[in-house]
Design a protein around this motif. Structure first.
Motif, PDB file in Angstrom:
ATOM      1  N   ASN A 247       1.365   0.481   9.191  1.00 22.96           N
ATOM      2  CA  ASN A 247       1.247   1.183   7.916  1.00 22.96           C
ATOM      3  C   ASN A 247       2.213   0.599   6.891  1.00 22.96           C
ATOM      4  O   ASN A 247       1.851   0.370   5.735  1.00 22.96           O
ATOM      5  CB  ASN A 247       1.542   2.672   8.118  1.00 22.96           C
ATOM      6  CG  ASN A 247       1.435   3.454   6.836  1.00 22.96           C
ATOM      7  OD1 ASN A 247       0.457   3.351   6.118  1.00 22.96           O
ATOM      8  ND2 ASN A 247       2.462   4.234   6.532  1.00 22.96           N
ATOM      9  N   TYR A 248       3.444   0.333   7.319  1.00 25.98           N
ATOM     10  CA  TYR A 248       4.465  -0.162   6.403  1.00 25.98           C
ATOM     11  C   TYR A 248       4.127  -1.559   5.877  1.00 25.98           C
ATOM     12  O   TYR A 248       4.236  -1.829   4.686  1.00 25.98           O
ATOM     13  CB  TYR A 248       5.821  -0.165   7.105  1.00 25.98           C
ATOM     14  CG  TYR A 248       6.934  -0.678   6.230  1.00 25.98           C
ATOM     15  CD1 TYR A 248       7.529  -1.910   6.471  1.00 25.98           C
ATOM     16  CD2 TYR A 248       7.381   0.061   5.140  1.00 25.98           C
ATOM     17  CE1 TYR A 248       8.532  -2.395   5.655  1.00 25.98           C
ATOM     18  CE2 TYR A 248       8.388  -0.413   4.319  1.00 25.98           C
ATOM     19  CZ  TYR A 248       8.960  -1.643   4.587  1.00 25.98           C
ATOM     20  OH  TYR A 248       9.951  -2.118   3.776  1.00 25.98           O
ATOM     21  N   VAL A 249       3.704  -2.464   6.772  1.00 26.88           N
ATOM     22  CA  VAL A 249       3.424  -3.836   6.306  1.00 26.88           C
ATOM     23  C   VAL A 249       2.159  -3.882   5.445  1.00 26.88           C
ATOM     24  O   VAL A 249       2.031  -4.741   4.583  1.00 26.88           O
ATOM     25  CB  VAL A 249       3.317  -4.864   7.461  1.00 26.88           C
ATOM     26  CG1 VAL A 249       4.603  -4.934   8.251  1.00 26.88           C
ATOM     27  CG2 VAL A 249       2.160  -4.609   8.373  1.00 26.88           C
ATOM     28  N   LEU A 250       1.233  -2.942   5.679  1.00 24.05           N
ATOM     29  CA  LEU A 250       0.038  -2.902   4.823  1.00 24.05           C
ATOM     30  C   LEU A 250       0.413  -2.574   3.384  1.00 24.05           C
ATOM     31  O   LEU A 250      -0.206  -3.055   2.445  1.00 24.05           O
ATOM     32  CB  LEU A 250      -0.959  -1.869   5.341  1.00 24.05           C
ATOM     33  CG  LEU A 250      -1.787  -2.262   6.561  1.00 24.05           C
ATOM     34  CD1 LEU A 250      -2.649  -1.082   7.007  1.00 24.05           C
ATOM     35  CD2 LEU A 250      -2.671  -3.457   6.266  1.00 24.05           C
ATOM     36  N   GLY A 251       1.431  -1.712   3.224  1.00 20.91           N
ATOM     37  CA  GLY A 251       1.890  -1.382   1.879  1.00 20.91           C
ATOM     38  C   GLY A 251       0.830  -0.665   1.064  1.00 20.91           C
ATOM     39  O   GLY A 251      -0.055  -0.012   1.616  1.00 20.91           O
ATOM     40  N   PRO A 252       0.903  -0.813  -0.255  1.00 20.27           N
ATOM     41  CA  PRO A 252      -0.035  -0.085  -1.115  1.00 20.27           C
ATOM     42  C   PRO A 252      -1.363  -0.819  -1.312  1.00 20.27           C
ATOM     43  O   PRO A 252      -2.290  -0.276  -1.890  1.00 20.27           O
ATOM     44  CB  PRO A 252       0.709  -0.010  -2.436  1.00 20.27           C
ATOM     45  CG  PRO A 252       1.537  -1.265  -2.462  1.00 20.27           C
ATOM     46  CD  PRO A 252       1.897  -1.567  -1.021  1.00 20.27           C
ATOM     47  N   VAL A 253      -1.441  -2.069  -0.834  1.00 20.60           N
ATOM     48  CA  VAL A 253      -2.611  -2.896  -1.160  1.00 20.60           C
ATOM     49  C   VAL A 253      -3.736  -2.653  -0.153  1.00 20.60           C
ATOM     50  O   VAL A 253      -3.545  -2.803   1.044  1.00 20.60           O
ATOM     51  CB  VAL A 253      -2.237  -4.393  -1.150  1.00 20.60           C
ATOM     52  CG1 VAL A 253      -3.445  -5.237  -1.534  1.00 20.60           C
ATOM     53  CG2 VAL A 253      -1.077  -4.644  -2.092  1.00 20.60           C
ATOM     54  N   PRO A 254      -4.922  -2.302  -0.639  1.00 17.75           N
ATOM     55  CA  PRO A 254      -6.048  -2.056   0.272  1.00 17.75           C
ATOM     56  C   PRO A 254      -6.736  -3.367   0.659  1.00 17.75           C
ATOM     57  O   PRO A 254      -7.903  -3.581   0.374  1.00 17.75           O
ATOM     58  CB  PRO A 254      -6.968  -1.172  -0.562  1.00 17.75           C
ATOM     59  CG  PRO A 254      -6.723  -1.618  -1.959  1.00 17.75           C
ATOM     60  CD  PRO A 254      -5.283  -2.036  -2.047  1.00 17.75           C
ATOM     61  N   LEU A 255      -6.000  -4.243   1.327  1.00 18.57           N
ATOM     62  CA  LEU A 255      -6.523  -5.575   1.635  1.00 18.57           C
ATOM     63  C   LEU A 255      -7.591  -5.542   2.716  1.00 18.57           C
ATOM     64  O   LEU A 255      -8.575  -6.252   2.668  1.00 18.57           O
ATOM     65  CB  LEU A 255      -5.356  -6.473   2.077  1.00 18.57           C
ATOM     66  CG  LEU A 255      -5.671  -7.956   2.297  1.00 18.57           C
ATOM     67  CD1 LEU A 255      -6.199  -8.585   1.026  1.00 18.57           C
ATOM     68  CD2 LEU A 255      -4.427  -8.690   2.754  1.00 18.57           C
TER      69      LEU A 255
ATOM     70  N   HIS B 279       9.398   4.540   1.324  1.00 19.98           N
ATOM     71  CA  HIS B 279       8.290   3.834   0.683  1.00 19.98           C
ATOM     72  C   HIS B 279       7.311   3.373   1.739  1.00 19.98           C
ATOM     73  O   HIS B 279       7.662   2.591   2.610  1.00 19.98           O
ATOM     74  CB  HIS B 279       8.810   2.620  -0.117  1.00 19.98           C
ATOM     75  CG  HIS B 279       9.683   3.005  -1.260  1.00 19.98           C
ATOM     76  ND1 HIS B 279       9.202   3.580  -2.410  1.00 19.98           N
ATOM     77  CD2 HIS B 279      11.011   2.916  -1.409  1.00 19.98           C
ATOM     78  CE1 HIS B 279      10.204   3.814  -3.224  1.00 19.98           C
ATOM     79  NE2 HIS B 279      11.319   3.430  -2.650  1.00 19.98           N
ATOM     80  N   HIS B 280       6.098   3.886   1.616  1.00 21.97           N
ATOM     81  CA  HIS B 280       5.035   3.474   2.545  1.00 21.97           C
ATOM     82  C   HIS B 280       5.438   3.650   4.000  1.00 21.97           C
ATOM     83  O   HIS B 280       5.177   2.787   4.839  1.00 21.97           O
ATOM     84  CB  HIS B 280       4.578   2.045   2.268  1.00 21.97           C
ATOM     85  CG  HIS B 280       3.852   1.964   0.977  1.00 21.97           C
ATOM     86  ND1 HIS B 280       2.575   2.442   0.808  1.00 21.97           N
ATOM     87  CD2 HIS B 280       4.264   1.549  -0.224  1.00 21.97           C
ATOM     88  CE1 HIS B 280       2.235   2.313  -0.464  1.00 21.97           C
ATOM     89  NE2 HIS B 280       3.224   1.774  -1.110  1.00 21.97           N
ATOM     90  N   GLY B 281       6.032   4.778   4.262  1.00 23.94           N
ATOM     91  CA  GLY B 281       6.335   5.110   5.647  1.00 23.94           C
ATOM     92  C   GLY B 281       7.546   4.417   6.204  1.00 23.94           C
ATOM     93  O   GLY B 281       7.690   4.334   7.429  1.00 23.94           O
TER      94      GLY B 281
END
Lengths: 177, 326
Positions: free
Chosen positions: B180-188, B135-137
């Motif tokens: 990349n992983y901590v950013l997750g799916p959210v385009p913050l 999940h998310h790298g």
């Protein structure tokens, strides 16, 4: 190793760790970043545009459509109907309406709402970031600066394809939000 | 005659006028040239051996990868793991054994390279066969975490340049993977800006580590760290300045200062890569600013003339710095 080299070594190793901790804290510590005001303007969108026989546009603040040649689809026996929805940003829910009802609404086709929000794709990064990370076409977020909220949308028959959600405009008639 | 006696004799002869400074310098030069001819010949041989070992290692890996790809569907899960992770581990231990034998030259480097290329693939295949869902790298994070730890530990045990280099490369991949992983799916965040900052900070880290490594006998790795470090640092800062109609004024104003800082550091660290990249980026900055702010007011031809003269001056300045300080 002398003192200067030790300081540089520790600093050099701490810089990337600090960068990651900063991102983690901004994302996961609530209240650390000022989120700003929530969005106030609902919006209109259309789903199932894969093989639509109409092309939609906003003219003079009203939704209009033009008949076009239906695009070639994988299975010509299936008819894809365009479905219209008003998405309420306060409840994060979509309500379906007909084209006739949608064409009576007053909308702004600007990509940015009157209060400064835009609709963006989610992130998808399975391979090596920063290479190959890309947009997640199956999700949309409403965003303004540090305020980001996932939208619970109706994507139609296949949410993998970007054209199954097409933003039409922000509702600028009375009683929004 | 020991060193102290020799120096004393030189002092006496110089004070009596029987020996000049030029005589001493000429003798030193002649001695250094002689040594470097001998060492150089040996060094050239070692370099060819290393290059061929690396090239051979890369070709072996390509062969293994193509063979595995051709046979993949016919192999079961256990064999998938064996031909990837198993071969990677075998290559790694072979490299360790070869590193203990001086006569084989840089053969261990070739096998460390094969292991560095096969092990990440092997770990990924193993996780996939075990049913791990990325999940998310998250898979990338696990792979690079393991590889960084393995090569960092190997470096601490064997103190080899190549092991340090791979540890740094895998740690860099881990750094980007974690972001990349901590950013997750959210385009913050604005992803382009975030990436520029990530690269800029990685560059600063590289330059600092390069200095430490250079002063602790790993000059080959310091060259890599200095070169990529300054490229990342200036590249990140340059891209943060933005482009026309969306410029970031702060970074556009800051950038020349950063470039001249790098010019200064090139003289302190005696690093040609600092000098070259500073010159290249300053030239790019001149062209960018001229195009953004002066092409409309002065017209393109005049703007190009000014930019060209600026770059000629830059080239002369770079040459003078190189001749005087490096």
């Amino acid at each position: 190793m002398d003192k200067k080299e030790r300081v540089l070594l520790i600093t050099g190793l701490l810089i990337p760790i600090g960068m990651i901790m900063f991102i983690v804290s901004v994302i996961y510590i609530p209240g650390l970043m000022m989120r700003g005001e929530p969005p106030k303007y609902d919006f209109l969108y259309v789903s199932n545009q894969a093989a639509s026989e109409y092309q939609y546009s906003v003219l003079g603040g009203k939704l209009t459509r033009k008949q076009v040649e239906r695009a070639q689809t994988y299975n010509q026996s299936i008819i894809y109907e365009d479905r219209f929805y008003i998405h309420s940003v306060s409840s994060n829910k979509s309500q379906e309406l007909s084209y006739e009802e949608a064409s009576r609404l007053r909308i702004s086709s600007s990509s940015k709402s009157p209060d400064g929000f835009t609709i963006v794709y989610g992130r998808r990064g399975e391979v090596l970031f920063p290479f190959f990370s890309s947009r997640d076409y199956s999700s949309r977020y409403i965003k303004k600066n540090s305020y980001t909220q996932k939208l619970d949308l109706e994507f139609g028959m296949d949410q993998r394809y970007y054209y199954n959600f097409r933003f039409l405009g922000w509702l600028v008639s009375d009683g929004n939000g | 005659m020991d060193k102290a006696e020799l120096l004393n004799a030189i002092q006496v002869l110089t004070s009596e006028g029987r020996l000049s400074r030029d005589d001493v310098l000429q003798a030193c030069k002649a001695g250094t040239q002689e040594n470097s001819d001998v060492v150089g010949a040996r060094g050239v041989g070692n370099r060819y051996s290393s290059v061929l070992s690396f090239a051979g290692g890369g070709i072996v890996f390509m062969g293994i990868a193509i063979f595995i790809a051709q046979q993949w569907d016919g192999l079961n899960a256990f064999m998938h793991i064996l031909v990837t992770l198993g071969l990677g581990i075998a290559a790694y231990f072979s490299a360790i054994l070869f590193s203990q034998i001086k006569q084989v030259g840089s053969l261990d480097s070739a096998f460390f390279l094969i292991a560095a290329l096969l092990l990440p693939l092997g770990i990924g295949v193993t996780l996939d066969e075990l049913g791990f869902e990325s999940h998310h790298g998250s898979m990338s994070v696990i792979i690079f975490l393991i590889m960084s730890a393995v090569y960092a530990l190997s470096f601490s045990l064997f103190k080899r340049d190549l092991l340090l280099l791979f540890a740094i490369i895998f740690s860099t991949c881990l750094y980007f993977g974690l972001i990349n992983y901590v950013l997750g799916p959210v385009p913050l965040f604005n992803e382009a800006s975030l990436l520029s900052y990530a690269i800029l900070f990685a560059g600063i880290s590289y330059m600092m580590l390069g200095y430490v490594v250079h002063n602790n006998s790993f000059q080959a790795v310091s060259g890599f760290l200095y070169g990529f470090g300054v490229l990342a640092f200036l590249g990140g800062a340059f891209s943060l300045g933005g482009w026309e109609s969306n410029q970031n004024m702060l970074w556009e104003l800051l950038f020349p200062g950063l470039v001249f800082l790098v010019f200064y550091l090139s003289t302190v660290l005696k690093s040609k890569s600092f000098l070259i990249f500073a010159a290249l980026f300053l030239g790019s900055y001149i062209i960018k600013i001229t195009a953004e702010y002066f092409s409309d007011s002065l017209g393109w031809p005049l703007a190009l003339i000014i930019a060209g003269l600026g770059i000629i001056a830059l080239g002369y300045f770079t040459l003078r710095v190189s001749q005087r300080y490096l």
